[in-house]
Write a protein that holds these residues in place. Sequence first.
Motif, PDB file in Angstrom:
ATOM      1  N   VAL A   5       0.683  -1.202  -0.124  1.00  0.00           N
ATOM      2  CA  VAL A   5       0.143  -0.005  -0.089  1.00  0.00           C
ATOM      3  C   VAL A   5       0.745   1.025  -0.136  1.00  0.00           C
ATOM      4  N   LEU A   6       0.595   2.164  -0.716  1.00  0.00           N
ATOM      5  CA  LEU A   6       1.300   3.523  -0.870  1.00  0.00           C
ATOM      6  C   LEU A   6       0.322   4.473  -0.596  1.00  0.00           C
ATOM      7  N   VAL A   7       0.741   5.225   0.562  1.00  0.00           N
ATOM      8  CA  VAL A   7      -0.090   6.301   1.184  1.00  0.00           C
ATOM      9  C   VAL A   7       0.533   7.477   0.869  1.00  0.00           C
ATOM     10  N   GLY A   8      -0.032   8.510   0.089  1.00  0.00           N
ATOM     11  CA  GLY A   8       0.672   9.633  -0.652  1.00  0.00           C
ATOM     12  C   GLY A   8       0.650  10.773   0.696  1.00  0.00           C
ATOM     13  N   MET A   9       1.828  11.890   0.330  1.00  0.00           N
ATOM     14  CA  MET A   9       1.720  12.770   1.331  1.00  0.00           C
ATOM     15  C   MET A   9       0.508  13.679   1.819  1.00  0.00           C
ATOM     16  N   GLY A  10       0.159  13.644   2.961  1.00  0.00           N
ATOM     17  CA  GLY A  10      -0.763  14.556   3.419  1.00  0.00           C
ATOM     18  C   GLY A  10      -2.240  13.671   3.316  1.00  0.00           C
ATOM     19  N   ALA A  11      -2.136  12.578   3.119  1.00  0.00           N
ATOM     20  CA  ALA A  11      -3.326  11.551   3.018  1.00  0.00           C
ATOM     21  C   ALA A  11      -3.898  11.341   4.465  1.00  0.00           C
ATOM     22  N   ILE A  12      -4.998  11.134   4.797  1.00  0.00           N
ATOM     23  CA  ILE A  12      -5.551  10.793   5.925  1.00  0.00           C
ATOM     24  C   ILE A  12      -6.435   9.554   5.906  1.00  0.00           C
ATOM     25  N   VAL A  13      -6.190   8.827   6.670  1.00  0.00           N
ATOM     26  CA  VAL A  13      -7.036   7.519   6.843  1.00  0.00           C
ATOM     27  C   VAL A  13      -7.585   7.441   8.258  1.00  0.00           C
ATOM     28  N   LEU A  14      -8.822   7.450   8.162  1.00  0.00           N
ATOM     29  CA  LEU A  14      -9.392   7.744   9.532  1.00  0.00           C
ATOM     30  C   LEU A  14      -9.936   6.284  10.298  1.00  0.00           C
ATOM     31  N   ASP A  15     -10.391   6.399  11.530  1.00  0.00           N
ATOM     32  CA  ASP A  15     -10.743   4.942  12.194  1.00  0.00           C
ATOM     33  C   ASP A  15     -11.685   4.111  11.717  1.00  0.00           C
ATOM     34  N   GLY A  16     -11.322   2.897  11.532  1.00  0.00           N
ATOM     35  CA  GLY A  16     -12.165   1.864  11.073  1.00  0.00           C
ATOM     36  C   GLY A  16     -12.016   1.629   9.405  1.00  0.00           C
ATOM     37  N   ALA A  17     -11.411   2.457   8.890  1.00  0.00           N
ATOM     38  CA  ALA A  17     -11.202   2.289   7.285  1.00  0.00           C
ATOM     39  C   ALA A  17     -10.515   1.013   7.138  1.00  0.00           C
ATOM     40  N   GLU A  22      -2.243  -3.755  -2.121  1.00  0.00           N
ATOM     41  CA  GLU A  22      -2.116  -3.165  -3.626  1.00  0.00           C
ATOM     42  C   GLU A  22      -3.090  -2.070  -3.724  1.00  0.00           C
ATOM     43  N   VAL A  23      -3.060  -1.012  -2.987  1.00  0.00           N
ATOM     44  CA  VAL A  23      -3.645   0.087  -3.175  1.00  0.00           C
ATOM     45  C   VAL A  23      -2.874   1.500  -2.975  1.00  0.00           C
ATOM     46  N   ILE A  24      -3.110   2.419  -3.862  1.00  0.00           N
ATOM     47  CA  ILE A  24      -2.308   3.722  -3.689  1.00  0.00           C
ATOM     48  C   ILE A  24      -3.726   4.673  -3.509  1.00  0.00           C
ATOM     49  N   ILE A  25      -3.021   5.386  -2.265  1.00  0.00           N
ATOM     50  CA  ILE A  25      -4.018   6.429  -1.934  1.00  0.00           C
ATOM     51  C   ILE A  25      -3.384   7.755  -2.055  1.00  0.00           C
ATOM     52  N   ALA A  26      -4.110   8.674  -3.240  1.00  0.00           N
ATOM     53  CA  ALA A  26      -3.346   9.676  -3.560  1.00  0.00           C
ATOM     54  C   ALA A  26      -2.977  10.838  -2.438  1.00  0.00           C
ATOM     55  N   ALA A  27      -1.931  11.566  -2.773  1.00  0.00           N
ATOM     56  CA  ALA A  27      -1.544  12.528  -1.788  1.00  0.00           C
ATOM     57  C   ALA A  27      -2.888  13.583  -1.375  1.00  0.00           C
ATOM     58  N   GLY A  28      -3.008  13.892  -0.400  1.00  0.00           N
ATOM     59  CA  GLY A  28      -4.019  14.824   0.383  1.00  0.00           C
ATOM     60  C   GLY A  28      -5.456  14.154   0.207  1.00  0.00           C
ATOM     61  N   ALA A  29      -5.541  12.881  -0.049  1.00  0.00           N
ATOM     62  CA  ALA A  29      -6.773  12.165  -0.168  1.00  0.00           C
ATOM     63  C   ALA A  29      -7.294  12.120   1.405  1.00  0.00           C
ATOM     64  N   LEU A  30      -8.741  11.899   1.772  1.00  0.00           N
ATOM     65  CA  LEU A  30      -9.388  11.693   2.983  1.00  0.00           C
ATOM     66  C   LEU A  30     -10.443  10.416   2.894  1.00  0.00           C
ATOM     67  N   VAL A  31      -9.529   9.446   3.641  1.00  0.00           N
ATOM     68  CA  VAL A  31     -10.558   8.066   3.667  1.00  0.00           C
ATOM     69  C   VAL A  31     -11.325   8.016   4.925  1.00  0.00           C
ATOM     70  N   PRO A  32     -12.591   8.220   4.687  1.00  0.00           N
ATOM     71  CA  PRO A  32     -13.425   8.416   5.934  1.00  0.00           C
ATOM     72  C   PRO A  32     -13.559   7.227   6.717  1.00  0.00           C
ATOM     73  N   PRO A  33     -14.305   7.150   7.947  1.00  0.00           N
ATOM     74  CA  PRO A  33     -14.285   6.162   8.896  1.00  0.00           C
ATOM     75  C   PRO A  33     -15.130   5.036   8.116  1.00  0.00           C
ATOM     76  N   GLY A  34     -14.465   3.763   8.483  1.00  0.00           N
ATOM     77  CA  GLY A  34     -15.420   2.555   8.074  1.00  0.00           C
ATOM     78  C   GLY A  34     -15.318   2.369   6.313  1.00  0.00           C
ATOM     79  N   LYS A  35     -14.725   3.175   5.825  1.00  0.00           N
ATOM     80  CA  LYS A  35     -14.671   3.174   4.379  1.00  0.00           C
ATOM     81  C   LYS A  35     -13.725   1.917   4.113  1.00  0.00           C
ATOM     82  N   THR A  36     -14.035   0.940   2.871  1.00  0.00           N
ATOM     83  CA  THR A  36     -13.213  -0.099   2.435  1.00  0.00           C
ATOM     84  C   THR A  36     -12.715   0.272   1.051  1.00  0.00           C
ATOM     85  N   LEU A  37     -10.945   0.253   0.982  1.00  0.00           N
ATOM     86  CA  LEU A  37     -10.522   0.578  -0.282  1.00  0.00           C
ATOM     87  C   LEU A  37     -10.221  -0.671  -0.963  1.00  0.00           C
ATOM     88  N   ALA A  38     -11.011  -0.912  -1.754  1.00  0.00           N
ATOM     89  CA  ALA A  38     -10.649  -2.500  -2.437  1.00  0.00           C
ATOM     90  C   ALA A  38      -9.162  -2.448  -3.264  1.00  0.00           C
TER      91      ALA A  38
END
Length: 80
Positions: A5-17, A22-38
């Motif tokens: 998993v690659l987490v871009g700079m400034g990305a935020i992954v919140l509780d329960g996500a 094999e996921v890329i989270i772009a810089a500055g992205a916000l992953v909300p609580p409980g969300k699943t990234l496939a």
Amino acid sequence: MGDRVLVGMGAIVLDGAVVESEVIIAAGALVPPGKTLASGHVYAGNPAKPLRPLKSEEREFFAYTAGNYVKLKDRHLSGE
């Protein structure tokens, strides 16, 4: 969090996500609580949404990046 998993700079992954492998989270992205990234996608935005499937070059990049970080760690520990 899954493997490769690659987490871009400034990305935020919140509780329960849940971030699968094999996921890329772009810089500055916000992953909300409980969300699943496939697995196998690039996610971006606020809230994070699938942008597109990963390219084969990006999947290969995971192994390169991991190896590079191991080399940097070894250099640091050796005092170089």
